[in-house]
Design a protein around this motif. Structure first.
Motif, short mmCIF file in Angstrom:
data_model
loop_
_atom_site.label_atom_id
_atom_site.label_comp_id
_atom_site.label_asym_id
_atom_site.label_seq_id
_atom_site.Cartn_x
_atom_site.Cartn_y
_atom_site.Cartn_z
N SER A 38 0.93 -1.16 -0.01
CA SER A 38 0.01 0.07 0.04
C SER A 38 0.81 1.29 -0.07
CB SER A 38 -1.06 -0.03 1.20
OG SER A 38 -0.29 -0.18 2.38
N TYR A 80 1.82 -10.14 -7.22
CA TYR A 80 2.37 -8.95 -7.25
C TYR A 80 2.56 -8.68 -8.72
CZ TYR A 80 3.50 -8.71 -2.38
OH TYR A 80 3.46 -8.64 -1.06
N ILE A 133 8.75 -0.79 3.97
CA ILE A 133 9.30 -1.50 5.15
C ILE A 133 8.15 -2.20 5.88
CG2 ILE A 133 8.95 0.67 6.74
CD1 ILE A 133 11.88 -0.37 8.06
C1 F6R Z 1 6.54 -5.43 -1.35
C2 F6R Z 1 7.49 -5.47 -0.12
C3 F6R Z 1 7.29 -5.35 1.28
C4 F6R Z 1 6.48 -4.48 1.56
C5 F6R Z 1 6.22 -4.28 3.04
C6 F6R Z 1 5.34 -2.96 3.35
O1 F6R Z 1 7.26 -5.42 -2.67
O2 F6R Z 1 8.68 -5.54 -0.74
O3 F6R Z 1 8.14 -5.39 2.08
O4 F6R Z 1 7.24 -3.00 0.97
O5 F6R Z 1 5.59 -5.24 3.50
O6 F6R Z 1 4.08 -3.31 2.96
P1 F6R Z 1 2.94 -1.97 2.87
O7 F6R Z 1 3.50 -0.97 2.03
O8 F6R Z 1 1.66 -2.62 2.25
O9 F6R Z 1 2.87 -1.47 4.31
#
Ligand code: F6R
Length: 243
Positions: A38, A80, A133
């Motif tokens: 997100s 993805y 992250i």
């Molecule tokens: C996705 C990825 C994950 C996300 C992490 C945060 O390609 O590499 O490490 O960046 O899980 O996810 P969100 O943005 O959904 O909080």
């Protein structure tokens, strides 16, 4: 480590989109490393708008995504590959042959990982890597562990990540238990890294980029070894130690 603290998620998205725009304008055949989730959605929407307005050309850009569930079909709406098509690729002119995402349908993940790293290297390495992250400090699907893995590999998702990602699935039972992910070594070969984070639940994990510890228990802490990382976060995610 540079940090840009934004008012909110919208401003974070705009700042990150401007940095991607600058990269593509400076080097039209650049290699972008991309993330799902997100966090970068708003940035992708802005890049699509810039493309629609004629301000950006992706015809020579190459992309490498960080990760993909395993096993999963590309046309599964939680893959993805599906996410990237929906939020970016179907709206811009990046050629299909320039798009790379770890193959969630591959027969042998042990072969897929090294082959993916070889493709990254053959493209000249990633010029600009976008990262999110996890609340537990994961980057890509490099989860907290006793040891971290260098190259692209198959990994097991932790319970905390399964629970965090279950919001996208009908139930947590439907979240795949494995993923193919770039390793920490693959990520560290990027010339420039942007770490995006918004929301108070990212604050603690982000604080490990601004303390003095390197620990496999918080994979993002290894980013401190990289010479060119810019953290773009909102007020809520900004660690006190970074102010
Ligand atoms: C996705 C990825 C994950 C996300 C992490 C945060 O390609 O590499 O490490 O960046 O899980 O996810 P969100 O943005 O959904 O909080």
């Amino acid at each position: 480590m540079k940090i840009i603290v934004c008012r909110d998620k919208a401003e974070m998205s705009a700042v990150a989109a401007s940095m991607v725009e600058a990269q593509v304008k400076e080097k039209p055949d650049c290699v972008l490393g991309l993330a799902t989730g997100s966090t970068p959605e708003g940035m992708y929407a802005l890049l699509c708008e810039k493309y629609a307005a004629g301000a950006l050309d992706f015809s020579k850009v190459k992309t490498f995504n960080l990760d993909e569930y395993y096993p999963i079909k590309k046309d599964n709406d939680q893959s993805y590959a599906y996410f990237m098509n929906k939020h970016l690729f179907s709206h811009i002119n990046v050629p299909a042959e320039n798009i790379h995402i770890p193959n969630g349908e591959c027969a042998d993940p042990a072969e897929e990982g090294p082959a993916y790293d070889a493709l990254v290297a053959a493209a000249g390495g990633v010029d600009l890597q976008i990262l999110g992250i996890g609340r537990n400090g994961h980057i890509a699907f490099n989860e907290p562990d006793e040891a971290l893995i260098m190259g692209t590999h198959l990994t097991s998702l932790t319970e905390s990540t399964i629970e965090a990602n279950s919001r996208f699935f009908a139930s947590s039972d439907d979240v795949p238990r494995h993923a193919l992910t770039m390793g920490i070594g693959t990520i560290m070969t990027a010339k420039k890294i942007i770490m995006m984070a918004n929301g108070a639940d990212k604050k603690e994990a982000l604080s490990y980029l601004f303390n003095d510890k390197l620990t496999a228990a918080v994979p993002a802490s290894l980013l401190k070894l990289h010479p060119d990382v810019t953290v773009i976060c909102d007020e809520a995610a900004c660690p006190d130690s970074a102010r």
